[in-house]
Design a protein around this motif. Sequence first.
Motif, PDB file in Angstrom:
ATOM      1  N   TYR A   1       7.007   6.085  19.683  1.00  0.00           N
ATOM      2  CA  TYR A   1       8.834   6.658  19.500  1.00  0.00           C
ATOM      3  C   TYR A   1       9.013   5.718  18.130  1.00  0.00           C
ATOM      4  N   ALA A   2       8.401   4.288  17.520  1.00  0.00           N
ATOM      5  CA  ALA A   2       9.069   4.437  16.308  1.00  0.00           C
ATOM      6  C   ALA A   2       8.783   5.642  15.174  1.00  0.00           C
ATOM      7  N   LEU A   3       6.989   5.969  15.196  1.00  0.00           N
ATOM      8  CA  LEU A   3       6.432   6.160  13.799  1.00  0.00           C
ATOM      9  C   LEU A   3       7.270   8.088  13.728  1.00  0.00           C
TER      10      LEU A   3
ATOM     11  N   THR B   1       7.161  -2.228  11.886  1.00  0.00           N
ATOM     12  CA  THR B   1       8.409  -3.637  12.314  1.00  0.00           C
ATOM     13  C   THR B   1      10.017  -3.741  12.576  1.00  0.00           C
ATOM     14  N   LYS B   2      10.289  -2.808  11.012  1.00  0.00           N
ATOM     15  CA  LYS B   2      11.914  -2.842  10.922  1.00  0.00           C
ATOM     16  C   LYS B   2      12.694  -1.665  11.384  1.00  0.00           C
ATOM     17  N   LEU B   3      11.668  -1.057  12.306  1.00  0.00           N
ATOM     18  CA  LEU B   3      12.302   0.500  13.208  1.00  0.00           C
ATOM     19  C   LEU B   3      12.634   0.085  14.973  1.00  0.00           C
ATOM     20  N   GLY B   4      11.755  -1.878  14.612  1.00  0.00           N
ATOM     21  CA  GLY B   4      11.875  -1.782  16.426  1.00  0.00           C
ATOM     22  C   GLY B   4      11.181  -1.513  17.350  1.00  0.00           C
TER      23      GLY B   4
ATOM     24  N   PRO C   1       0.579  -1.014  -0.125  1.00  0.00           N
ATOM     25  CA  PRO C   1       0.139   0.091   0.212  1.00  0.00           C
ATOM     26  C   PRO C   1       0.854   1.416   0.065  1.00  0.00           C
ATOM     27  N   TYR C   2       0.116   2.651   0.020  1.00  0.00           N
ATOM     28  CA  TYR C   2       1.148   3.718  -0.901  1.00  0.00           C
ATOM     29  C   TYR C   2       1.727   3.826  -1.004  1.00  0.00           C
ATOM     30  N   THR C   3       2.039   3.045  -2.598  1.00  0.00           N
ATOM     31  CA  THR C   3       3.240   2.973  -3.450  1.00  0.00           C
ATOM     32  C   THR C   3       2.575   4.117  -4.253  1.00  0.00           C
ATOM     33  N   SER C   4       4.318   4.990  -4.584  1.00  0.00           N
ATOM     34  CA  SER C   4       4.178   5.946  -4.798  1.00  0.00           C
ATOM     35  C   SER C   4       3.792   6.152  -6.291  1.00  0.00           C
ATOM     36  N   ILE C   5       3.138   6.500  -7.066  1.00  0.00           N
ATOM     37  CA  ILE C   5       2.869   6.716  -8.837  1.00  0.00           C
ATOM     38  C   ILE C   5       2.722   7.657  -9.550  1.00  0.00           C
TER      39      ILE C   5
ATOM     40  N   HIS D   1       3.336   4.960   6.402  1.00  0.00           N
ATOM     41  CA  HIS D   1       4.299   3.814   7.152  1.00  0.00           C
ATOM     42  C   HIS D   1       2.834   2.879   6.918  1.00  0.00           C
ATOM     43  N   THR D   2       2.974   2.341   7.684  1.00  0.00           N
ATOM     44  CA  THR D   2       2.413   0.784   7.739  1.00  0.00           C
ATOM     45  C   THR D   2       2.939  -0.428   8.712  1.00  0.00           C
ATOM     46  N   LEU D   3       2.422  -1.073   9.682  1.00  0.00           N
ATOM     47  CA  LEU D   3       2.023  -1.871  10.653  1.00  0.00           C
ATOM     48  C   LEU D   3       2.213  -3.526  10.167  1.00  0.00           C
ATOM     49  N   ALA D   4       2.628  -4.117   9.744  1.00  0.00           N
ATOM     50  CA  ALA D   4       3.143  -5.437   9.803  1.00  0.00           C
ATOM     51  C   ALA D   4       2.579  -5.483   7.504  1.00  0.00           C
TER      52      ALA D   4
END
Length: 351
Positions: free
Chosen positions: A240-242, A334-337, A63-67, A160-163
């Motif tokens: 804290y991550a966002l 999730t890649k940001l901890g 999702p949120y792909t930049s076109i 941002h995405t979450l999972a």
Amino acid sequence: MPRRHHLAPRASILRLAPVQWETTVSYLQRLASRHHLDTAELLRGLGIPGPLLHPECTRPHGPYTSIELYLNPASRSLIADFAGIPEEHLAHALPQWNGHRDKPHAAPPKARLRLAPMHAVTGCPHCTLARTGQTHPVPQYLPDTALICQRHSTWMLGRHTLAGTRLPIEHASLRRAPEILAAHRAHVRFLKRWGPAADHALALAMNLTETWRRNAPADERIWPARARRIGDNKRARLWYALAREAITYPETITLAQFLAHHPRTLHARERPGHAHPLHTAVADLLGRPWLENPALYPDQFGNRITYTVGRHPYPRSRWPYRHNPYDPGPTELTKLGYQPPHPRAVPGKRR
């Protein structure tokens, strides 16, 4: 039969000015909506064939792909004439307006969809309402100094995405974090003084503070407290991550200025049995004793910060962690901890 719209290639009586740094897709969508059309109907009415799908757009990016929509010179001329706005004004406001690789010879109108080379973030909603009179979000290619709206104390977080699931939080309020607004003013002054040469120090400082944020010990209190204030005491671990860049922003600017001014401490030698003078100076500068740990610094850190004015003249555009021109998709939390809490089991009701 479906209703068809035919627009004469002359200037419309409904003028619509672009927003600074707006994406081309967003401007055409707003222009078409102003005339009660969709983008495809607007392009067909102006004699521009339907946009071709670039092969890169077929790759899944979540999702949120930049076109982005790229137009050749003939298409840009038709749209500018219809909008009643000089093409040079559109090229000044829309960063990707001239992004199409123009051919040397004349070609018929053509439009093509492809992945954008940079991230587009949703602009400040208050500024968008004042500028357009509508609450519809306007994606913009904002430079790093425009990610903060001083007037409305808003930070544009990006997508941002979450999972893998869309996270509908794109702005952070800085009303309870005046130190971030003060750091932004210092950031602007720093860039005015050093110019493009400040990018090396900013990029290195950004990488360091992000590494420290992920490896901060339990006795670190400033950044978690700042995350709670930004998130209004709601889901502090998520914020804290966002809002990671906003949380470490004051320390990033302070560290970048320290690296750029080239104090003698940068070239001091380490004594056996003592902490490195450079690590001690950074810990004292930021008020965090735990930063004396050499494991928190890259190898040969002193050589990396060798800095010469004018040695790195590449243009300033985005933060290194925010923007990757080869991955225009969203940032996965999730890649940001950040690990989302597990849902608790709901006990069954007693009969």
